[in-house]
Scaffold this motif. Structure first.
Motif, mmCIF file in Angstrom:
data_model
loop_
_atom_site.group_PDB
_atom_site.id
_atom_site.type_symbol
_atom_site.label_atom_id
_atom_site.label_comp_id
_atom_site.label_asym_id
_atom_site.label_seq_id
_atom_site.Cartn_x
_atom_site.Cartn_y
_atom_site.Cartn_z
ATOM 1 N N VAL A 67 -6.313 -0.035 5.310
ATOM 2 C CA VAL A 67 -6.785 0.700 3.940
ATOM 3 C C VAL A 67 -8.158 1.462 4.417
ATOM 4 C CG1 VAL A 67 -7.533 0.621 1.760
ATOM 5 C CG2 VAL A 67 -5.500 -0.674 2.433
ATOM 6 N N ALA A 68 -8.843 0.772 5.226
ATOM 7 C CA ALA A 68 -10.240 1.274 5.579
ATOM 8 C C ALA A 68 -10.102 2.543 6.348
ATOM 9 C CB ALA A 68 -11.033 0.343 6.341
ATOM 10 N N ILE A 123 -9.356 9.518 0.458
ATOM 11 C CA ILE A 123 -8.863 8.870 -0.715
ATOM 12 C C ILE A 123 -8.284 7.620 -0.236
ATOM 13 C CG2 ILE A 123 -8.648 10.941 -2.181
ATOM 14 C CD1 ILE A 123 -5.484 11.004 -1.519
ATOM 15 N N SER A 124 -8.057 6.564 -1.227
ATOM 16 C CA SER A 124 -7.412 5.351 -0.932
ATOM 17 C C SER A 124 -5.820 5.445 -0.788
ATOM 18 C CB SER A 124 -7.963 4.380 -1.888
ATOM 19 O OG SER A 124 -7.466 2.916 -1.598
ATOM 20 N N ASP A 160 0.411 4.267 -6.682
ATOM 21 C CA ASP A 160 1.362 3.131 -6.842
ATOM 22 C C ASP A 160 0.935 1.915 -6.643
ATOM 23 O OD1 ASP A 160 1.221 3.530 -4.270
ATOM 24 O OD2 ASP A 160 3.545 3.533 -3.751
ATOM 25 N N GLY A 161 -0.604 1.695 -6.570
ATOM 26 C CA GLY A 161 -1.040 0.390 -6.175
ATOM 27 C C GLY A 161 -0.942 0.211 -4.596
ATOM 28 N N ALA A 204 4.578 -0.764 2.535
ATOM 29 C CA ALA A 204 5.572 -0.845 3.156
ATOM 30 C C ALA A 204 5.809 0.046 4.582
ATOM 31 C CB ALA A 204 6.865 0.069 2.080
ATOM 32 N N ARG A 205 4.952 1.229 4.672
ATOM 33 C CA ARG A 205 4.748 2.007 5.936
ATOM 34 C C ARG A 205 4.231 0.888 6.924
ATOM 35 N NH1 ARG A 205 6.992 4.866 9.871
ATOM 36 N NH2 ARG A 205 5.566 6.052 10.937
ATOM 37 N N VAL A 206 3.208 0.206 6.543
ATOM 38 C CA VAL A 206 2.397 -0.534 7.553
ATOM 39 C C VAL A 206 3.461 -1.716 8.089
ATOM 40 C CG1 VAL A 206 0.741 -2.372 7.906
ATOM 41 C CG2 VAL A 206 0.272 -0.159 6.589
#
Length: 281
Positions: free
Chosen positions: A158-159, A167-168, A173-174, A180-182
């Protein structure tokens, strides 16, 4: 002599013709090729439509229309046709990404109706290597991430994404699609990191993989560990996995203004062979 041209969504039966175009430029097209090889041309499985541009009934150029809009081996005439189709359907993507020449033309045609963009990255050098580094010793602590380490790697992912894209990935969609991709990359054995005392120090993924080429992405060093050469030794370790186990050529693309990263990748053995452009919405 008049040439009949048309643009339409490819039928799943045209997989062979699509792959022939994709595989004609294996490094440039690695991202889309890897998806098509796994999912075929069915839009639901592929996560988007594959548009084709035809001249006299022969498929000549492609454009992937999903989360990204990606022109593929697209001639100037094909780009104009893809832009017309994209204007009619409206913007559904979060970015335009592709070889700098065709992506620049595509954005120039779409900007009046799709603009303004959040950011335009007009020159992102494409770098490749076929050899393991001679001068950089791979970090022995960089390893594959296990499925039970999802919670450890996610904050670093995420970082990295937030720092890189602006953007985060948890917005909207939270973060369900991003998580899912990770998880998909971890499950495929293509997520790598060095973890010291439960903290991710370095990480990277092999985001796209075909038998001809693979693409490294998401390279990140924790801020407090930067300036110590960990990106070079970490990349050397990931490169060892990539070339030994996945494909004979490894690639990545980087922002032209990121001079430190470009220098680090050159020291690991990468060389610049072209450029991409990204338009972020």
């Amino acid at each position: 002599m008049l040439t009949q041209t048309t643009t339409r969504v490819l039928d799943p039966s045209e997989l062979g013709a699509a792959l022939a175009i994709l595989e004609s430029e294996p490094v440039t097209n690695a991202f889309v090729t890897s998806r098509v090889q796994v999912a075929g041309l069915d839009p639901w499985r592929l996560g988007g439509e594959m548009w084709g541009w035809y001249a006299d009934g022969r498929l000549c150029s492609l454009c992937y229309s999903g989360a990204n809009l990606v022109p593929i081996c697209a001639t100037p005439e094909a780009v104009r046709a893809f832009a017309d189709r994209a204007r009619r359907t409206g913007r559904r993507c979060s970015s335009i990404v592709g070889p700098v020449e065709s992506a620049t033309q595509l954005w120039r045609l779409l900007e009046p109706s799709w603009g303004p963009a959040r950011e335009v990255r007009s020159n992102q050098p494409l770098m490749v290597t076929e050899e393991l580094p001679h001068a950089i010793e791979p970090d022995p602590y960089v390893r594959r991430i296990r499925k039970d380490e999802m919670e450890v790697i996610m904050p670093a992912c995420v970082a990295m994404f937030t720092e890189e894209v602006g953007i985060s990935p948890m917005a909207g969609d939270g973060g369900l699609l991003y998580q899912a991709r990770v998880a998909e990359l971890i499950g495929a054995g293509r997520s790598f990191a060095r973890i010291d005392d439960g903290k991710v120090v370095f990480k990277a993924e092999i985001g796209a993989a075909t038998t001809q080429a693979c693409q490294i992405q998401g390279v990140w060093v924790a801020p407090e560990f930067r300036g110590r050469g960990l990106s070079e030794t970490g990349m050397a370790a990931v490169l060892r996995y990539a070339l030994d186990e996945i494909a004979p050529v490894a690639s990545l693309y980087v922002n032209d203004y990121n001079t430190a990263a470009r220098a680090a990748y050159r020291r690991v053995g990468f060389r610049e062979v072209g450029a991409f452009m990204s338009v972020l919405f």
